[in-house]
Motif scaffolding. Structure first.
Motif, PDB file in Angstrom:
ATOM      1  N   HIS A 102       0.833  -1.200   0.000  1.00  0.00           N
ATOM      2  CA  HIS A 102       0.000   0.000   0.000  1.00  0.00           C
ATOM      3  C   HIS A 102       0.871   1.256   0.000  1.00  0.00           C
ATOM      4  O   HIS A 102       0.642   2.174  -0.793  1.00  0.00           O
ATOM      5  N   HIS A 103       1.874   1.301   0.855  1.00  0.00           N
ATOM      6  CA  HIS A 103       2.779   2.452   0.903  1.00  0.00           C
ATOM      7  C   HIS A 103       3.554   2.587  -0.405  1.00  0.00           C
ATOM      8  O   HIS A 103       3.763   3.695  -0.898  1.00  0.00           O
ATOM      9  N   LEU A 104       3.976   1.474  -0.962  1.00  0.00           N
ATOM     10  CA  LEU A 104       4.724   1.506  -2.215  1.00  0.00           C
ATOM     11  C   LEU A 104       3.844   2.043  -3.352  1.00  0.00           C
ATOM     12  O   LEU A 104       4.289   2.862  -4.153  1.00  0.00           O
ATOM     13  N   GLN A 105       2.592   1.618  -3.411  1.00  0.00           N
ATOM     14  CA  GLN A 105       1.671   2.109  -4.436  1.00  0.00           C
ATOM     15  C   GLN A 105       1.458   3.616  -4.292  1.00  0.00           C
ATOM     16  O   GLN A 105       1.439   4.344  -5.284  1.00  0.00           O
ATOM     17  N   GLN A 106       1.291   4.091  -3.061  1.00  0.00           N
ATOM     18  CA  GLN A 106       1.135   5.525  -2.826  1.00  0.00           C
ATOM     19  C   GLN A 106       2.369   6.277  -3.305  1.00  0.00           C
ATOM     20  O   GLN A 106       2.267   7.325  -3.948  1.00  0.00           O
ATOM     21  N   HIS A 107       3.535   5.752  -2.992  1.00  0.00           N
ATOM     22  CA  HIS A 107       4.797   6.376  -3.398  1.00  0.00           C
ATOM     23  C   HIS A 107       4.891   6.442  -4.924  1.00  0.00           C
ATOM     24  O   HIS A 107       5.253   7.478  -5.489  1.00  0.00           O
ATOM     25  N   GLN A 108       4.551   5.373  -5.593  1.00  0.00           N
ATOM     26  CA  GLN A 108       4.642   5.328  -7.049  1.00  0.00           C
ATOM     27  C   GLN A 108       3.654   6.289  -7.685  1.00  0.00           C
ATOM     28  O   GLN A 108       3.963   6.947  -8.687  1.00  0.00           O
TER      29      GLN A 108
END
Length: 78
Positions: free
Chosen positions: A65-71
């Motif tokens: 979830h955090h990685l998707q937000q970052h991307q």
């Protein structure tokens, strides 16, 4: 909390480490981590409590979830 997340060419999470440093030097000895072509490193900010999660599935879900937000944020920047 800062984390470095490693993904493969398909976007699958391969690993994550706390912090943004993939090298360390002590005295005359220096070590660093490198990855095969196609792998990407993502320097992201995550919730501080992520390091206290014992459930692997929950950890991976929240990390993704955090990685998707970052991307998404990266794509929105000019």
């Amino acid at each position: 909390m800062k984390m470095t997340v490693i993904t493969d060419v398909h976007g699958n999470v391969l690993g994550a480490v706390q912090g943004h440093s993939l090298s360390e030097k002590k005295g005359d000895v220096e070590a660093s981590v490198s990855f095969a072509p196609g792998h990407s490193t993502h320097l992201i900010e995550v919730d501080d409590d992520l390091s206290t999660i014992d459930d692997v599935d929950e950890f991976q879900q929240r990390l993704r979830h955090h990685l998707q937000q970052h991307q998404q944020q990266q794509q929105q920047q000019p």
